[in-house]
Enzyme design. Sequence first.
Site, PDB file in Angstrom:
ATOM      1  N   ARG A   1      -5.629   5.615  -0.443  1.00 40.78           N
ATOM      2  CA  ARG A   1      -4.486   4.732  -0.651  1.00 40.78           C
ATOM      3  C   ARG A   1      -4.532   4.139  -2.051  1.00 40.78           C
ATOM      4  O   ARG A   1      -5.587   3.990  -2.656  1.00 40.78           O
ATOM      5  CB  ARG A   1      -4.496   3.546   0.332  1.00 40.78           C
TER       6      ARG A   1
ATOM      7  N   GLU B   1       0.819  -1.217   0.000  1.00 38.54           N
ATOM      8  CA  GLU B   1       0.000   0.000   0.000  1.00 38.54           C
ATOM      9  C   GLU B   1       0.850   1.262   0.000  1.00 38.54           C
ATOM     10  O   GLU B   1       1.976   1.272   0.500  1.00 38.54           O
ATOM     11  CB  GLU B   1      -0.950   0.019   1.186  1.00 38.54           C
TER      12      GLU B   1
ATOM     13  N   HIS C   1     -10.467   4.573   3.070  1.00 34.91           N
ATOM     14  CA  HIS C   1      -9.650   3.761   3.975  1.00 34.91           C
ATOM     15  C   HIS C   1     -10.083   2.303   4.004  1.00 34.91           C
ATOM     16  O   HIS C   1     -10.460   1.753   5.028  1.00 34.91           O
ATOM     17  CB  HIS C   1      -9.638   4.360   5.387  1.00 34.91           C
TER      18      HIS C   1
ATOM     19  N   ARG D   1      -2.214  10.852   7.491  1.00 37.19           N
ATOM     20  CA  ARG D   1      -2.100  10.260   6.158  1.00 37.19           C
ATOM     21  C   ARG D   1      -3.418  10.275   5.394  1.00 37.19           C
ATOM     22  O   ARG D   1      -3.434  10.037   4.190  1.00 37.19           O
ATOM     23  CB  ARG D   1      -1.590   8.815   6.270  1.00 37.19           C
TER      24      ARG D   1
END
Length: 119
Positions: free
Chosen positions: A95, A80, A110, A91
């Site tokens: 992703r 990832e 997420h 963050r």
Amino acid sequence: MLLRFVSRLLLVCLAVLLPVGCSSTATSTGTVKASQLPAEARQTLTLIDRGGPFPYAKDGVVFGNYEKLLPAQKRGYYHEYTVRTPGSRDRGARRIVTGQGGEIYYTDDHYKSFRTVLR
């Protein structure tokens, strides 16, 4: 007697249909062209193609696929990378997950859902 037969028939139907509807090996929830990703995701893809350097220490770590939304693979198959989220103090939720077979997935929630990235 008829009630018992109907009850058993319903149980058999549920036993057959339930695993299909609740498959844990479902892949992604659609596709997205790389050109349609947010600019930050496209930048992350460029960094992945170049092999880094990556801005976050956790970029490139093994993705465990604990949610089982991606096809089942051996541990270490997926990795990832963080997609910067403007305004986020951490963050963020976005992703990119890559597979050893060249597959690329994008999530902006997420790991609640994934889209296969088409290049």
